[in-house]
Design an enzyme around this catalytic site. Structure first.
Site: not given
Ligand code: NAP
Length: 248
Positions: A143, A157
């Site tokens: 991130s 985080y």
């Molecule tokens: P999201 O919509 O909240 O989805 C997160 C995913 O991770 C879900 O499928 C969730 O499954 C899974 N997950 C959570 N804890 C887990 C665990 N312990 N083991 C296996 N799966 C797990 O998040 P996203 O925004 O797509 O984020 C994806 C990645 O991008 C993350 O690493 C996040 O930090 C990074 N990121 C996101 C943003 C943003 O603005 N969205 C910005 C920078 C970085 P369950 O629902 O089953 O828990």
């Protein structure tokens, strides 16, 4: 032989969109989820309807026994692993450091850091020519928080993602002669449910004016960068931290 890609946390958000794009490009995809089996099965069904190959793989990346089972299940269903996207990640409620419990810090690092490293370990064991493997590619989803620090919101985080960045740099060097490339994508603010999960459903609107492009990113814009790093077009790219953040 099709490439076999395991994506952690692929039941929704960036992981789900990356799974669909990878399958459309011919990867056979392991769609890992922690809790929401229905959502993961829906991602798999969408891929299969489009003629692709995918399986849902249960497991919590923060639990070593789950990680071992995830990799075994993926291999059994799809064949030898060639690619890993360490995408699973969590945030928490907006807080200052003087308000953070030890339990919160444990979870933050267990999922975002230990999960990433445990999954990378299992991938290296399978991909490294040192272990008789055919090589492979690992992409970690970090991130821009690791650069910005996320003060007053979630410095824990940001610190965890900083660890992911350094792990990416070190592991890339460690396995560079073993056929494995390791890179990270650092998204800026992206339209997913992660913000609501941290109690800030309005975060996109609030942060968008701070982004030079004046808008949040869409999950497919992150997926495109991940797919490029996985592809042979990135054959000389390893240890890179690729910001995909609208210029932020
Ligand atoms: P999201 O919509 O909240 O989805 C997160 C995913 O991770 C879900 O499928 C969730 O499954 C899974 N997950 C959570 N804890 C887990 C665990 N312990 N083991 C296996 N799966 C797990 O998040 P996203 O925004 O797509 O984020 C994806 C990645 O991008 C993350 O690493 C996040 O930090 C990074 N990121 C996101 C943003 C943003 O603005 N969205 C910005 C920078 C970085 P369950 O629902 O089953 O828990």
């Amino acid at each position: 032989m099709a490439r076999v890609l395991l994506i952690t946390g692929a039941s929704r958000g960036i992981g789900a969109v990356t799974a669909a794009l990878a399958a459309a490009r011919g990867y056979h995809v392991g769609v890992n989820y922690r809790a929401n089996r229905e959502a993961a099965e829906a991602v798999v069904a969408g891929i299969r309807e489009g003629g692709g190959t995918a399986v849902a793989i249960a497991g919590d990346v923060a639990v070593e026994a789950d990680v071992l089972r995830m990799f075994a299940d993926c291999e059994q269903a799809l064949g030898p692993l060639t690619d890993l996207v360490n995408n699973a990640g969590v945030v928490d409620m907006k807080a200052r450091v003087d308000e953070m419990s030890a339990a919160r810090l444990q979870r933050m690092f267990a999922v975002n850091v230990f999960g990433t490293i445990l999954c990378a370990r299992e991938a290296v064991k399978r991909m490294s020519t040192r272990h008789g493997g055919m090589g492979g590619v690992i992409v970690n989803v970090s991130s821009v928080a690791s650069r910005i620090g996320s003060p007053g919101e979630y410095v824990d985080y940001a610190a965890a993602k900083g660890a992911v960045d350094v792990f990416t740099i070190g592991l890339a060097k460690e396995v560079a002669t073993e056929g494995i490339r390791v890179n990270a994508v650092r998204p800026g603010i992206v339209r997913t449910e992660i913000h609501a999960s941290g109690g800030q459903p309005d975060r996109l609107e609030r942060i968008a004016p701070l982004v030079p492009m004046l808008r949040p990113g869409e999950p497919d814009e992150i997926a495109g960068a991940i797919l490029w790093l996985l592809s042979p077009e990135a054959s000389y790219t390893s240890g890179a931290l690729l910001d995909v953040s609208g210029g932020r």
